[in-house]
Scaffold this motif. Structure first.
Motif, mmCIF file in Angstrom:
data_model
loop_
_atom_site.group_PDB
_atom_site.id
_atom_site.type_symbol
_atom_site.label_atom_id
_atom_site.label_comp_id
_atom_site.label_asym_id
_atom_site.label_seq_id
_atom_site.Cartn_x
_atom_site.Cartn_y
_atom_site.Cartn_z
ATOM 1 N N HIS A 79 39.237 36.476 64.286
ATOM 2 C CA HIS A 79 39.886 36.030 63.196
ATOM 3 C C HIS A 79 41.295 35.829 63.101
ATOM 4 O O HIS A 79 41.950 36.984 63.372
ATOM 5 N N ASP A 81 44.114 35.545 61.521
ATOM 6 C CA ASP A 81 44.662 35.437 60.005
ATOM 7 C C ASP A 81 45.838 34.719 60.104
ATOM 8 O O ASP A 81 46.735 34.785 60.261
ATOM 9 N N THR A 121 41.497 35.611 51.638
ATOM 10 C CA THR A 121 40.982 36.381 52.865
ATOM 11 C C THR A 121 39.596 36.990 52.735
ATOM 12 O O THR A 121 38.596 36.858 53.399
ATOM 13 N N ILE A 125 36.101 35.871 54.598
ATOM 14 C CA ILE A 125 35.420 36.628 55.456
ATOM 15 C C ILE A 125 33.841 36.730 55.221
ATOM 16 O O ILE A 125 32.822 36.476 56.038
ATOM 17 N N TYR A 128 32.425 32.971 56.262
ATOM 18 C CA TYR A 128 31.967 32.535 57.658
ATOM 19 C C TYR A 128 31.089 33.380 58.294
ATOM 20 O O TYR A 128 30.613 32.985 59.014
ATOM 21 N N SER A 191 37.684 44.841 61.296
ATOM 22 C CA SER A 191 37.532 43.718 61.026
ATOM 23 C C SER A 191 37.234 43.476 59.303
ATOM 24 O O SER A 191 36.997 42.118 58.985
ATOM 25 N N LEU A 251 39.899 41.078 64.569
ATOM 26 C CA LEU A 251 41.070 40.442 63.586
ATOM 27 C C LEU A 251 42.434 40.729 64.157
ATOM 28 O O LEU A 251 43.174 41.776 64.363
ATOM 29 N N ASP A 440 41.261 31.697 59.351
ATOM 30 C CA ASP A 440 40.552 31.863 58.381
ATOM 31 C C ASP A 440 41.316 31.048 57.234
ATOM 32 O O ASP A 440 40.508 30.329 56.083
#
Length: 939
Positions: A79, A81, A121, A125, A128, A191, A251, A440
């Motif tokens: 991920h 970010d 965010t 999460i 996905y 994560s 992440l 993301d």
């Protein structure tokens, strides 16, 4: 700790192999760029060229031509970010991201991958991992109308546990669930999601996360979270009994966090003579613990001590051409030393296309762009992600098969450079891994702020910013009181609230005796005594350990220890006791029920507006209904109440507020209650501040179950608030989610996919969605972030999606849509469409052999039973692993309590965890289970 390098101490695996890759990159002065060919239909917004590599194509052919091995497959989802798509593309083309570039030798990339609705965010999460558009979480903090309570998944201990342990969210199967339920092993870094991940396979970097929030040490946080994850991988690899992970996740949040702090554009006032170069100096030793970049300097010092590539570069010196080309290394354009340590380093800062700010005329549709140099630390965040990716690659290369046996062999010191030079497979887990590198959301520059005080003054704050937060501004205009935190509200005072402005009746209800019966007061006193005893027990344990350490002082121990202990602990007493009391009371059903009833009475008597949360680029506004002639929070207000009744004043004030870009109101708002079926069709009014308005209509196709979205501009409107042109004119246009997403890409809409994005978001009974939803105007945010996400602007809705693995030919990454629209109907068909974050989960599961329908199959058969077992086991799982929360125990050691373990307080903590549910919440109808994502086209 002495005698071992920093990186080896923290990870147990060599971390600087990636630096040797830089030697080849710096030596190669004629790297070429090759095209990936024609773009498949529909036309992408941008082509993607292969990034430069330091080796000829023939040298990496053995890697690119590897095929999947059915005997061992592994998917790793990283991920990324806050990765900005256009900036990522520039850095990749310039050779600044060598590990991403290497993976693309057998990978596909999209820099036009779309996130869901408002790009928050915590919601993304869930989206996905489940491949679902609709989720219960709408933001880091949110208001739940059915419970009349705020939830904060970062600060509130109950909500942190509920989310991280998966006790409540998400209410649909995730990739982790499917793999774990089938017997496969899973692992995750920090994560923000842990359900189905064994406790020992989840890195819990709580202290690093907290420190990063308050001191902005985001590079150190990223390094610590990756280090913890790599330690887990090594432990599993060395085990003779534990299977390797089938699915894992990490992440990296540095770019996102620095984007919020600095924005994404370099301030003009801060530009040096060379705006394409940014240099960072090292702080004095006394200040380094709080320096966000100290971890980078420590990395450079470690490399120099080892005689690595950076040291050899420094000793050889840099030519003028090398500095000008920015090719000294892939990451740094210059490194300077003094006093036997790294003192300064520089990076190349590219220019990229970004939204212009502010848009001076509010009557125009946003979309004006400009070319700017990126904010230096935002760029550095992406560079550090590449460094962390390199560490992950080396760790996966260390897990190999030899003579049919699994072995752990740390990768060669030269890293990927030696690997390419050898020109043959290693039979490693790296070679068998499918990488899903997922941004993301993007980021948008927002120098115009709404905040009570300038948190980031100077060039980061536009002079037209407002010195009031969104709640304070609305309350002042509406004649409502903004309560101070823990203030007592009495009389007939009408208030507006958010999670930071709660009166004592809502924030610490046990301290307000006005609503408490004799029995409730007895329960409160019992919890208060329990909290006092817990605090006293902590003090007693700490005193005993200190007494044991200073035994040689004999009777003088108390003179030394007791004052110091009082000085250390007493400042926390005032804040700790009410928190402990509230947590204790949340495990008392009678108190919880009485508090809920008292809270509803308080809302009806005093609360007239709730700012319910989301990211700072969007907001949920909740209002009471006045249908009975009095304000009531029993149900939602209707559309007429909002636009022509009591809510009309709120709408007028939002229209006057320059920070507001778009306003959404559902015409069926009054019918949206938890437990009630959704209306078969929903109309959503969208307007801007100038009165331009349109209608989004959402319906579910009866035959296929697919959501369809229609948009048209209102006939009497002076213009289109979304700026969508021909599809919005006349009778409007229907389309699937994919069709509207592709339209926005083809036409480069400033508000990206607002029709299907907001249509799918608002077609929901979710109690955390407001009666009015607003998103920011270009250049603005509703807080003090200098850059952000959560709105509908193109830059924040589009990001990076990259897939790399055996058997994947390089090219533009697309997905395969399953339906298309015919009028207001959906018909099954297959066609290429641009990818979204929703495509990650079904693609991962299909590649692992679970099939395209794995998520829906599990939702219909086995998920409720699996979730019940998981939830029931969590309290004992937590209590049984208290001493495995390594960084918390490390904090105790660093504070001087080397023998103390958290398990010493197991009994108290067991009582505190009584609030944890023993059963999962009600789940959605399994017969209607579906996935909203598509399979990525990997062949």
């Amino acid at each position: 700790m002495t005698g071992r390098p920093l990186w080896e101490r923290e990870t147990r695996t060599p971390l600087l192999q990636a630096f040797f890759l830089l030697a080849a990159i710096a030596a190669c002065s004629d790297a070429t760029t090759r095209s990936t060919g024609e773009r498949p239909p529909p036309p992408p917004a941008h082509g993607v060229a292969s990034p430069p590599l330091p080796w000829p194509p023939a040298a990496v052919a053995f890697f690119a031509e590897q095929r999947p091995d059915p005997r061992a497959r592994h998917v790793h989802l990283m991920h990324l970010d806050g990765f900005h798509a256009a900036l990522f593309e520039r850095l990749l083309a310039e050779g600044t991201l060598p590990h991403f570039a290497f993976l693309l030798a057998r990978g596909r990339l999209s820099t036009t991958a779309s996130t869901v609705d408002k790009s928050e965010t915590f919601k993304v999460i869930q989206a996905y991992l489940t491949s679902r558009l609709e989720t219960r979480v709408t933001g880091w903090w949110q208001f739940e109308r059915d419970e009349l309570s705020f939830r904060n998944f970062w600060l509130d201990p109950v909500d942190v546990a509920a989310y991280a342990l998966g006790l409540e969210f998400p209410l649909h199967p995730t990739v982790f669930d499917v793999v774990a339920a089938s017997g496969g092993n899973v692992a995750a870094g920090f994560s923000l999601h842990r359900r189905s991940v064994p406790f020992q396979n989840y890195s819990r970097n709580y202290l690093e996360g907290a420190r990063a929030v308050f001191k902005h040490t985001y590079p150190a946080q990223a390094h610590a979270t990756m280090s913890s994850f790599l330690t887990i991988l090594e432990r599993i690899a060395r085990s003779h009994t534990e299977a390797l992970p089938v699915f894992s996740m990490s992440l990296i949040a540095v770019a996102d966090e620095f984007g919020h702090l600095d924005g994404i554009v370099r301030p003009h006032q801060a530009t040096a003579d060379d705006p394409a170069t940014a240099c960072f100096g090292r702080t004095p030793r006394s200040e380094r613990d709080d320096d966000p970049l100290e971890i980078v300097f420590r990395m450079l010092d470690e490399d120099y001590a080892r005689g690595g590539w950076i040291r050899r570069l420094y000793e050889r010196g840099l030519s003028r051409d090398e500095i000008a080309a920015g090719r000294a290394t892939a990451w740094f354009s210059r490194v300077e030393r003094g006093d036997e340590e790294a003192r300064r380093f520089c990076i190349h800062v590219p220019a990229f296309e970004t939204a212009a700010w502010p848009v001076a005329d509010p009557s125009t549709v946003p979309g004006e762009t400009t070319r700017e140099h990126a904010a230096p630390r935002f760029v550095l965040g992406m560079i550090l992600a590449d460094i962390e990716l390199g560490r992950l690659i080396d760790a996966l290369r260390a897990i190999r098969w030899r003579d049919g046996r699994r072995v752990f062999e740390p990768a060669s010191p030269a890293g990927i450079d030696r690997y390419v030079a050898a020109g043959r497979p290693e039979n490693s887990l790296f070679e068998r891994t499918l990488f899903l590198l997922l941004g993301d959301h993007g980021m948008v520059h927002t120098p115009l702020k709404m905040a009570p005080e300038p948190a980031h003054p100077g060039p980061l704050r536009h002079p037209d910013s407002l010195d009031a937060g969104l709640l304070e501004h609305l309350n002042a205009r509406l004649g409502l009181v903004t309560p101070a935190r823990h203030e007592t509200i009495a009389g007939r005072v009408a208030i507006g609230i958010d999670d930071a402005h709660l009166p004592v009746q809502l924030s610490l209800p046990h301290r307000d005796t006005s609503w408490q019966s004799a029995e409730v007061r007895r329960l409160v006193r019992h919890s208060e005594r329990w909290a006092e005893e817990f605090f006293a027990e902590i003090k007693h344990v700490l005193r005993s350990e200190l007494y044991a350490r200073y035994w040689w002082l004999l009777y003088l121990r108390s003179l030394l220890v007791d004052p110091k202990l009082e000085t250390t602990l007493e400042p926390y007493r005032e804040s700790a006791l009410p928190i402990l009391t509230e947590l204790h009371l949340r495990g008392v059903p009678d108190y919880v029920q009485a508090r809920r009833l008292a809270g509803r009475r308080f809302y009806d008597e005093h609360v007239r507006l709730v700012y319910g949360g989301g990211a700072r680029n969007n907001a949920e506004i909740f209002l009471p209904t006045w249908r009975s002639g009095r304000p009531s929070w029993e149900s939602r207000p209707g559309f007429e109440e909002i636009v022509n009744g009591a809510g009309a004043r709120v709408l007028r004030e939002l229209e006057r507020l320059p920070a507001v870009g778009l306003i959404f109101v559902r015409e069926e708002n009054a019918a949206l209650e938890p437990g009630r079926p959704l209306p078969s069709r929903m109309a959503i009014r969208v307007q801007d501040r100038t009165g331009r308005s349109g209608r989004i209509t959402v319906k579910r196709d009866h035959e296929t179950g697919v959501l369809l979205y229609h948009y048209r501009v209102d006939p009497a409107s002076p213009g289109d608030p979304l700026g969508y042109g021909e599809p919005a004119r006349g009778g409007g246009t229907w389309g699937t989610y994919e069709e509207w997403n592709d339209r926005s890409l083809e036409e480069e809409h400033a508000y990206h996919n607002a029709v299907a994005g907001m249509g799918s978001y608002l077609y929901s009974p979710n109690p955390s969605i407001g009666d009015i939803t607003i998103v920011h105007a270009q250049g603005w945010n509703f807080g003090d972030n200098s850059g952000g996400h959560g709105g509908l602007h193109r830059e924040e809705k589009l990001s990076v999606l990259m897939v790399s693995g055996p058997g994947i030919a390089p090219g533009k990454l697309m997905a395969v849509a399953r339906h298309a629209s015919q009028g207001d109907r959906a018909v099954p068909t297959r066609w290429l469409t641009h990818p979204t974050v929703l495509d990650a989960a079904p693609t991962a599961l299909a590649w692992l052999g679970f099939g395209e329908t794995a998520l829906t199959d599990f939702a219909r058969r086995g998920f409720p039973e699996y979730l019940s077992v998981w939830v029931a086991a969590q309290q004992e799982d937590i209590l049984g692993n208290l001493d495995n929360v390594e960084n918390l125990n490390q904090a105790l050691r660093e504070a001087g309590f080397s023998e103390l373990r958290i398990s010493r307080f197991r009994e108290r903590l067991a009582r505190l965890l009584e609030f944890l549910p023993r059963q999962p919440p009600p789940l959605p109808d399994a017969a209607a289970a579906r996935v909203d994502g598509n399979l990525l086209a990997l062949e």
